[in-house]
Design an enzyme around this catalytic site. Structure first.
Site, PDB file in Angstrom:
ATOM      1  N   ASP A  83      -2.829   4.842  -2.337  1.00 58.48           N
ATOM      2  CA  ASP A  83      -3.080   5.938  -1.406  1.00 58.48           C
ATOM      3  C   ASP A  83      -1.794   6.735  -1.228  1.00 58.48           C
ATOM      4  OD1 ASP A  83      -1.389   4.390   0.117  1.00 58.48           O
ATOM      5  OD2 ASP A  83      -2.728   4.199   1.835  1.00 58.48           O
ATOM      6  N   ASP A 130       0.765   7.909   1.926  1.00 59.68           N
ATOM      7  CA  ASP A 130       1.054   7.653   3.338  1.00 59.68           C
ATOM      8  C   ASP A 130       2.014   8.723   3.837  1.00 59.68           C
ATOM      9  OD1 ASP A 130      -0.107   4.766   3.537  1.00 59.68           O
ATOM     10  OD2 ASP A 130       1.196   4.702   1.775  1.00 59.68           O
ATOM     11  N   ASP A 164      -3.320   8.317   4.334  1.00 54.79           N
ATOM     12  CA  ASP A 164      -3.083   7.821   5.694  1.00 54.79           C
ATOM     13  C   ASP A 164      -2.110   8.762   6.378  1.00 54.79           C
ATOM     14  OD1 ASP A 164      -4.636   5.611   5.164  1.00 54.79           O
ATOM     15  OD2 ASP A 164      -2.958   4.239   4.837  1.00 54.79           O
TER      16      ASP A 164
HETATM   17  P1  ATP Z   1       0.166   1.235  -2.219  1.00 56.65           P
HETATM   18  O1  ATP Z   1       0.728   1.858  -3.424  1.00 56.65           O
HETATM   19  O2  ATP Z   1      -0.796   0.145  -2.532  1.00 56.65           O
HETATM   20  O3  ATP Z   1      -0.396   2.221  -1.257  1.00 56.65           O
HETATM   21  P2  ATP Z   1       1.986   0.721  -0.088  1.00 56.65           P
HETATM   22  O4  ATP Z   1       3.201  -0.112   0.042  1.00 56.65           O
HETATM   23  O5  ATP Z   1       2.127   2.177   0.206  1.00 56.65           O
HETATM   24  O6  ATP Z   1       1.405   0.485  -1.525  1.00 56.65           O
HETATM   25  P3  ATP Z   1       0.041   0.653   2.067  1.00 56.65           P
HETATM   26  O7  ATP Z   1      -1.109  -0.270   2.245  1.00 56.65           O
HETATM   27  O8  ATP Z   1      -0.294   2.071   1.892  1.00 56.65           O
HETATM   28  O9  ATP Z   1       0.877   0.076   0.838  1.00 56.65           O
HETATM   29  O10 ATP Z   1       0.952   0.448   3.316  1.00 56.65           O
HETATM   30  C1  ATP Z   1       2.243   1.023   3.467  1.00 56.65           C
HETATM   31  C2  ATP Z   1       2.946   0.367   4.627  1.00 56.65           C
HETATM   32  O11 ATP Z   1       2.351   0.781   5.847  1.00 56.65           O
HETATM   33  C3  ATP Z   1       2.829  -1.152   4.594  1.00 56.65           C
HETATM   34  O12 ATP Z   1       4.090  -1.693   4.336  1.00 56.65           O
HETATM   35  C4  ATP Z   1       2.365  -1.582   5.954  1.00 56.65           C
HETATM   36  O13 ATP Z   1       3.359  -2.329   6.582  1.00 56.65           O
HETATM   37  C5  ATP Z   1       2.125  -0.301   6.702  1.00 56.65           C
HETATM   38  N1  ATP Z   1       0.727  -0.203   7.158  1.00 56.65           N
HETATM   39  C6  ATP Z   1      -0.353   0.012   6.401  1.00 56.65           C
HETATM   40  N2  ATP Z   1      -1.479   0.070   7.149  1.00 56.65           N
HETATM   41  C7  ATP Z   1      -1.074  -0.095   8.424  1.00 56.65           C
HETATM   42  C8  ATP Z   1      -1.727  -0.101   9.697  1.00 56.65           C
HETATM   43  N3  ATP Z   1      -3.039   0.068   9.805  1.00 56.65           N
HETATM   44  N4  ATP Z   1      -0.961  -0.286  10.783  1.00 56.65           N
HETATM   45  C9  ATP Z   1       0.359  -0.449  10.682  1.00 56.65           C
HETATM   46  N5  ATP Z   1       1.037  -0.429   9.533  1.00 56.65           N
HETATM   47  C10 ATP Z   1       0.340  -0.259   8.416  1.00 56.65           C
HETATM   48 MN    MN Z   2       0.408   3.404   0.357  1.00 54.01          MN
HETATM   49 MN    MN Z   3      -1.636   3.253   3.325  1.00 57.83          MN
END
Ligand code: ATP
Ligand code: MN
Ligand code: MN
Length: 373
Positions: free
Chosen positions: A205, A207, A297
């Site tokens: 995703d 962020d 997100d």
């Molecule tokens: P990816 O490439 O899979 O997206 P990513 O490290 O960006 O890898 P995410 O699941 O998008 O993974 O999450 C990013 C960070 O945001 C995570 O380290 C997590 O700690 C934090 N996070 C994700 N969802 C939430 C949430 N609902 N509430 C608080 N923190 C969150």
């Molecule tokens: Mn992510």
């Molecule tokens: Mn995310």
């Protein structure tokens, strides 16, 4: 004579926040196996072993040398007998039959499919599995089955959402959100975070975290931005969560606690790059389609919590878990995405950037790309 770096001469911390973990994982053959096992134990609801394999995998990701012999992993923390047996098997056979065997179990295979749908977690997977469903085809064929709006979108845009988001798509999304937000609030701070901030070239995703130095001005940004996306026809799904933050509350004790910021889980209809005339290669593989469904997100934070929020949303998840565990056990403080509380002084510690948070914790600063634990 230049001896190779190995565990006999390198002290490896049990905490990911005291290790530099870049994306150069020279031991992927081992860490992939351990990540699969962590997932296997997550699916079988064995939290303890899930955490054990995540810690072991994370530790190996930080090693600056490829593992070639058992003596190199002898003294490392978190590597129990079971893990060493798997490393040994991979060293000898090039793969682990134990891991392959667990991966072929029916429950693992079904959960892997179910959880790949946006909106489907362990609870729904378990329910579907108990009802006798085994594949996504089973679910799609069952017209009576009640799906949430989120899950319906998960199925509708399944191909797009499960194909990873590229760096270029993340950039496009970032630019789009900035252009919208800055129309309302020109001094808003909009930051691409998550895996892309850690230097990943792909993600599941995008962020993005948003704040504003003028107190309270961040409050309308989320709803206004989503309205514009909707009006421009760029919004396929939105789940808006309002803030539940309470000023007087101490940071959560749980390493996996969710935060209380206002946020939205979205699916965007992201316009794909115009292909030049005569271009036959479609960069997103969407065959003639002018858009791709992309998960986004959005997180809104008050300015004084921004550094903590940024640190929390940059990840990786394992880095965050270890940072909190370190804070609790080594510093007698409490950390979450909103702030840092010093239990002996009974005060919240302010920070205007991530460096100051590391300083409060007595940790050497780690750049985002060194947090790929
Ligand atoms: P990816 O490439 O899979 O997206 P990513 O490290 O960006 O890898 P995410 O699941 O998008 O993974 O999450 C990013 C960070 O945001 C995570 O380290 C997590 O700690 C934090 N996070 C994700 N969802 C939430 C949430 N609902 N509430 C608080 N923190 C969150
Ligand atoms: Mn992510
Ligand atoms: Mn995310």
């Amino acid at each position: 004579f230049n001896p190779p770096l190995s565990s006999s001469c390198v002290q490896v911390s049990q905490y990911a926040c005291q290790r530099r973990t870049t994306l150069q994982d020279t031991n992927r053959i081992f860490t992939d196996a351990f990540d699969i096992l962590a997932e296997y134990f997550e699916f079988s609801e064995n939290k303890g072993r899930k955490v054990a394999f995540l810690r072991a995998s994370s530790l190996i990701k930080s090693l600056p040398f490829p593992i070639t012999a058992m003596k190199e992993v002898e003294r490392l923390p978190w590597l129990g007998d079971q893990m060493k047996a798997i490393i040994e098997e991979i060293l000898e056979e090039g793969k682990s039959y134990k891991v392959l065997e667990l991966m072929s179990e029916e429950r693992y295979k079904s959960f892997k499919q179910f959880t790949s749908v946006f909106g489907v977690g362990l609870k729904t997977s378990d329910k579907w599995y108990r009802m006798g469903f085994r594949t996504l085809e089973d679910i799609k064929n069952e017209k009576e089955l009640k799906l949430t709006k989120m899950q319906k979108c998960g199925f509708l845009y399944y191909e797009d959402i499960t194909s990873s988001v590229s760096w270029a798509e993340a950039e496009t999304t970032d630019q789009l959100i900035k252009s919208i937000v800055w129309k309302f609030v020109p001094d808003a701070v909009v930051t691409l975070t998550g895996g892309f901030r850690r230097g990943k070239k792909n993600g599941h995703d995008v962020d993005i975290i948003i704040t504003c130095p003028r107190k309270g001005k961040e409050k309308n940004i989320l709803h206004n931005t989503i309205s514009v996306l909707k009006n421009q026809g760029l919004l396929l799904f939105s789940d808006i969560i309002e803030s539940t933050f309470v000023e007087t509350k101490l940071p959560s004790k749980h390493v996996d606690a969710l935060d209380h910021f206002q946020k939205a889980f979205l699916i965007l209809k992201l316009p794909t790059q115009q292909t030049a005339i005569g271009d036959i290669i479609d960069p997103c593989g969407c065959e003639g389609r002018k858009w791709k469904a992309v998960r986004l997100d959005l997180v809104i934070t008050p300015y004084e919590q921004y550094s903590y929020a940024l640190l929390g949303w940059t990840g990786s998840r394992q880095f965050e878990r270890d940072l909190r565990r370190y804070t609790t056990h080594e510093r007698k403080m409490m950390l979450d995405n909103h702030g840092l509380y010093d239990k002996s002084k009974k005060v919240f510690l302010k920070a205007s950037n991530e460096e100051e948070i590391f300083e409060h914790l007595g940790l050497d600063y780690l750049e985002p790309w060194e947090r790929n634990a």
